[in-house]
Write an enzyme that holds these catalytic residues in place. Structure first.
Site, short mmCIF file in Angstrom:
data_model
loop_
_atom_site.label_atom_id
_atom_site.label_comp_id
_atom_site.label_asym_id
_atom_site.label_seq_id
_atom_site.Cartn_x
_atom_site.Cartn_y
_atom_site.Cartn_z
N PHE A 18 0.84 -1.20 0.00
CA PHE A 18 0.00 0.00 0.00
C PHE A 18 0.87 1.25 0.00
CE2 PHE A 18 -0.20 -1.30 4.64
CZ PHE A 18 0.66 -0.32 5.11
N SER A 249 6.04 0.49 11.02
CA SER A 249 5.87 -0.82 10.38
C SER A 249 4.47 -0.93 9.83
CB SER A 249 6.19 -1.94 11.39
OG SER A 249 5.04 -2.74 11.62
N LYS A 250 4.38 -1.49 8.64
CA LYS A 250 3.08 -1.59 7.99
C LYS A 250 2.12 -2.42 8.82
CE LYS A 250 4.48 -0.71 3.27
NZ LYS A 250 4.31 -1.05 1.86
N ARG A 251 2.65 -3.39 9.53
CA ARG A 251 1.79 -4.26 10.31
C ARG A 251 1.33 -3.61 11.61
NH1 ARG A 251 4.32 -8.23 12.44
NH2 ARG A 251 6.27 -7.52 11.51
N LYS A 252 2.26 -2.93 12.28
CA LYS A 252 1.93 -2.44 13.62
C LYS A 252 1.36 -1.04 13.65
CE LYS A 252 5.85 -4.11 15.61
NZ LYS A 252 6.99 -3.80 16.39
#
Ligand code: GLU
Length: 460
Positions: A18, A249-252
């Protein structure tokens, strides 16, 4: 800085996920610089990672940047004198330049297998020395292999350049081992494609994130070896960090995802304003800057070197300021995509109480959802039900506008002998199904009278 040649800057995002918040911030700084210098802003798509590229990610980059108003002058979708602007369509150029470097003795074919390279690396580790490629294939090329990558023969010495944020930079290139510029699949590495394109596209100022600072000496050695002109200067902008100082971070960290701000109804102009101040300070107390004011005030001298911590609270405050400053017409237009179930007239009537209660547009949904979804009737004790019936009686003859509703309810509160809170809470619950709502008289007035009263009757 005085600049004699036409300024050309670029961003070069990779469509491998993204669109990242950092892309927006880098784009903003590039645009500010380009517009200030009367220059050109190029969008290049760095898509040589064939496994991870997706066209939909490229589309997301376009959409997010356009939403922010950060439009480019040249790019894959716009064309321009240096087309194509997608690296995947420029592979012949990299091959041509790599072939030239080989011919001139500045690069060589490397036939080493991943296992052999790994063994070299492990040996260096065991000897406690920093790893650098042994130059085995330069000194003693095998004659029985055909799969190869191309390595740059690092000339060593010192690489210096001007960074508009960090000043004069020096790197010791003797510490850099010969590195790969073309992979065995025939595609260039980032380290090679990026400076080749910057040079061929006549980029004068490379403005990018700090994570690329250590790449610059590699890239400048290549530019020099190819006999290309170096960019006039670089600017390595501070990294955007999470509030606790961690790498985004893209995840967090949801804030890493640029599209999220649009989905949640942040105003693009507020996000830009926020991003501008995230890495730069104007040296005054001023915090709200229109794009034109940013253009006026921005300079690289006031860009900070340390990482910049993202602060939701500050963004929320700023977005709220922008929302409060929109005209009614403008705010109604911006709300429409969030309130597709609400007619324009009702949106208009909701604006006065909404405006001061929102710091992002999606909050309008929380406040107005009750207009299109029937809440479940609350279960009330007999005494409370009695008060709800009293409210119905007070409201039935009342003209359906906020002020008369307010005075009718206030009278009913007085008669009831209980506090306002105690009187209003069950009404709010029956009407909206929520603990928090717009002021109760607005909440009533926005719903057609018969509907509002029937919700109360049903609860009582
Ligand atoms: N594709 C690289 C990135 O997205 C571009 C870096 C650069 O600006 O050179 O980080």
């Amino acid at each position: 800085m005085a600049v004699s040649e036409p300024v050309r800057v670029r961003i070069a995002p990779s469509p491998t996920g993204f669109a990242h918040l950092g892309t927006a911030s880098t784009a903003l700084y590039n645009i500010l610089f380009a517009r200030k210098q009367g220059g050109t802003f190029v969008l290049r798509i760095d898509d040589t990672d064939m496994e991870r590229n997706r066209p939909e990610y490229e589309a997301l980059i376009y959409e997010s940047l356009r939403w922010l108003g950060l439009d480019w002058d040249e790019g894959p979708d716009k064309g321009g004198p240096d087309a194509p602007y997608r690296q995947s369509e420029r592979v012949d150029l990299y091959r041509e330049d790599a072939a030239r470097l080989i011919k001139e003795g500045s690069a060589y074919r490397c036939y080493c297998t991943p296992e052999e390279l790994e063994a070299e690396r492990r040996q260096a580790q065991a000897d406690k020395r920093p790893y650098r490629y042994s130059r085995r294939c330069l000194l003693n090329p095998p004659d029985d292999r055909s799969v190869f990558a191309v390595r740059f023969k690092v000339p060593g010495g010192e690489v210096t350049f001007t960074d508009m944020v960090r000043g004069e930079m020096r790197f010791d290139a003797d510490l850099i081992g010969d590195f790969i510029i073309m992979k065995s699949d025939g595609f260039p590495t980032y380290q090679f494609a990026s400076p080749v394109d910057d040079a061929r596209m006549e980029i004068t100022h490379v403005i990018r994130g700090e994570e690329h600072l250590s790449n610059t000496p590699y890239q400048l050695m290549l530019v020099d070896a190819l006999g290309y002109k170096r960019p006039v200067a670089y600017a390595h902008m501070p990294l955007i960090l999470a509030k606790d100082g961690a790498k985004l971070s893209k995840r967090k960290h949801p804030e890493a995802n640029l599209a999220l701000f649009r989905e949640q109804g942040y105003l693009p102009e507020a996000l830009l304003n926020y991003l501008a101040l995230l890495g730069w300070n104007p040296g005054t107390e001023q915090e709200i800057f229109s794009f034109d004011q940013l253009l006026e005030a921005f300079s690289f001298e006031r860009v900070q070197r340390a990482g910049a911590r993202f602060d939701w609270e500050k963004l929320n405050w700023m977005d709220g300021e922008y929302i409060r400053n929109l005209s009614d017409d403008e705010l109604a237009t911006r709300l429409e995509p969030f309130l597709q179930n609400v007619d324009g007239e009702t949106i208009r009537r909701a604006i006065p109480p909404l405006r001061t209660r929102m710091f992002k547009l999606s909050q309008s949904v929380d406040y107005l959802e009750y207009l299109w979804t029937d809440p479940p009737p609350p279960s009330l004790d007999a005494e409370t039900a009695q008060r709800v019936r009293a409210a119905v009686d007070a409201l039935r003859p009342t003209p359906w506008e906020p002020e008369p509703i307010e005075s009718a309810l206030e009278k009913a509160v007085e008669t009831s002998g209980v506090s306002k809170g105690k009187f209003y809470n069950p009404l709010r619950d029956a009407l909206t199904g929520k603990k928090v709502s717009l002021p109760i008289h607005y909440a009533f007035a926005l719903l057609p009278k018969d509907k509002a009263l029937s919700r109360l009757e049903r609860a009582a």
